[in-house]
Design a protein around this motif. Structure first.
Motif, PDB file in Angstrom:
ATOM      1  N   TRP A   1       0.803  -1.219   0.000  1.00  0.00           N
ATOM      2  CA  TRP A   1       0.000   0.000   0.000  1.00  0.00           C
ATOM      3  C   TRP A   1       0.840   1.276   0.000  1.00  0.00           C
ATOM      4  O   TRP A   1       0.293   2.374  -0.047  1.00  0.00           O
ATOM      5  CB  TRP A   1      -0.932  -0.020   1.214  1.00  0.00           C
ATOM      6  N   VAL A   2       2.171   1.145   0.037  1.00  0.00           N
ATOM      7  CA  VAL A   2       3.049   2.312   0.084  1.00  0.00           C
ATOM      8  C   VAL A   2       3.160   2.919  -1.309  1.00  0.00           C
ATOM      9  O   VAL A   2       3.475   2.222  -2.269  1.00  0.00           O
ATOM     10  CB  VAL A   2       4.445   1.937   0.631  1.00  0.00           C
TER      11      VAL A   2
ATOM     12  N   LYS B   1       7.186   8.462   3.257  1.00  0.00           N
ATOM     13  CA  LYS B   1       6.392   7.588   4.142  1.00  0.00           C
ATOM     14  C   LYS B   1       4.894   7.809   3.960  1.00  0.00           C
ATOM     15  O   LYS B   1       4.165   8.047   4.907  1.00  0.00           O
ATOM     16  CB  LYS B   1       6.819   7.781   5.594  1.00  0.00           C
ATOM     17  N   THR B   2       4.470   7.707   2.692  1.00  0.00           N
ATOM     18  CA  THR B   2       3.070   7.891   2.341  1.00  0.00           C
ATOM     19  C   THR B   2       2.483   6.567   1.861  1.00  0.00           C
ATOM     20  O   THR B   2       3.074   5.893   1.015  1.00  0.00           O
ATOM     21  CB  THR B   2       2.936   8.935   1.203  1.00  0.00           C
ATOM     22  N   ALA B   3       1.337   6.224   2.431  1.00  0.00           N
ATOM     23  CA  ALA B   3       0.676   4.976   2.056  1.00  0.00           C
ATOM     24  C   ALA B   3      -0.825   5.205   1.935  1.00  0.00           C
ATOM     25  O   ALA B   3      -1.384   6.113   2.550  1.00  0.00           O
ATOM     26  CB  ALA B   3       0.954   3.901   3.101  1.00  0.00           C
ATOM     27  N   LEU B   4      -1.435   4.368   1.123  1.00  0.00           N
ATOM     28  CA  LEU B   4      -2.893   4.364   1.021  1.00  0.00           C
ATOM     29  C   LEU B   4      -3.466   3.640   2.241  1.00  0.00           C
ATOM     30  O   LEU B   4      -2.785   2.805   2.839  1.00  0.00           O
ATOM     31  CB  LEU B   4      -3.319   3.634  -0.248  1.00  0.00           C
ATOM     32  N   PRO B   5      -4.719   3.914   2.588  1.00  0.00           N
ATOM     33  CA  PRO B   5      -5.322   3.166   3.699  1.00  0.00           C
ATOM     34  C   PRO B   5      -5.467   1.686   3.336  1.00  0.00           C
ATOM     35  O   PRO B   5      -5.862   1.356   2.225  1.00  0.00           O
ATOM     36  CB  PRO B   5      -6.703   3.807   3.863  1.00  0.00           C
TER      37      PRO B   5
ATOM     38  N   LEU C   1       2.557   3.221   7.201  1.00  0.00           N
ATOM     39  CA  LEU C   1       1.116   3.014   7.152  1.00  0.00           C
ATOM     40  C   LEU C   1       0.403   4.351   7.044  1.00  0.00           C
ATOM     41  O   LEU C   1       0.880   5.361   7.568  1.00  0.00           O
ATOM     42  CB  LEU C   1       0.623   2.324   8.430  1.00  0.00           C
ATOM     43  N   HIS C   2      -0.735   4.337   6.397  1.00  0.00           N
ATOM     44  CA  HIS C   2      -1.634   5.495   6.413  1.00  0.00           C
ATOM     45  C   HIS C   2      -2.051   5.701   7.871  1.00  0.00           C
ATOM     46  O   HIS C   2      -2.241   4.732   8.607  1.00  0.00           O
ATOM     47  CB  HIS C   2      -2.851   5.193   5.521  1.00  0.00           C
TER      48      HIS C   2
END
Length: 154
Positions: free
Chosen positions: A84-85, A91-95, A132-133
């Protein structure tokens, strides 16, 4: 290499059984059955066998092949936070959907089992080490708290 492949095959079966037991308790029947199915693909199976179950040392090329196998595994399995990254540097990720967060916890818990036997108290919690989101991190913390409470009751 045949012995390493056999040992890897048994390891995968053991792991899948242990995750299945955990997922079953959560009502994640299909995920429990299909968990880590990509580990049987040649792209993952042979590099894992060589890395973890062969007697010899890995060459630099073998190590690189294993790293590609690990990346393949993360990118094919939605229960890995890395799937999901979208921007690792920032350090950005989708939920992550809740069912994959739960499967991830089932995966972690499975490492304290042996062939489906009772789970032991496990301190394995990688929440703070993963990208993680924020919503997923909060949900994961709640899932981990719930599982710890359930363990106390058993």
């Amino acid at each position: 290499m045949l012995k390493a492949c056999w040992r890897n095959f048994l390891y995968i079966l053991n792991h899948k059984l242990n995750v299945l037991v955990e997922c079953w308790k959560e009502g994640l029947y299909i995920q429990g059955i299909t968990h880590d199915i990509s580990k049987f693909s040649p792209k993952e199976f042979f590099p894992y066998a060589k890395k973890f179950f062969s007697d010899g040392e890995l060459s630099a090329e073998d190590e690189m092949i294993w790293k590609y196998a690990w990346l393949h595994h993360q990118n094919k399995n939605k229960h890995h936070a890395e799937y999901w990254v979208v921007d690792p540097q920032n350090k950005t990720a989708l939920p992550m959907p809740r069912k994959y967060l739960i499967e991830m916890v089932c995966d972690w818990r499975s490492f304290s089992r042996k062939w489906g036997r009772k789970v032991k108290q496990s301190k394995l919690d990688l929440t703070d080490k993963l990208v993680l989101h924020p919503d997923s991190k909060r949900e994961l913390e709640l899932i981990m708290l719930r599982k710890r409470e359930e363990d106390k009751l058993m």
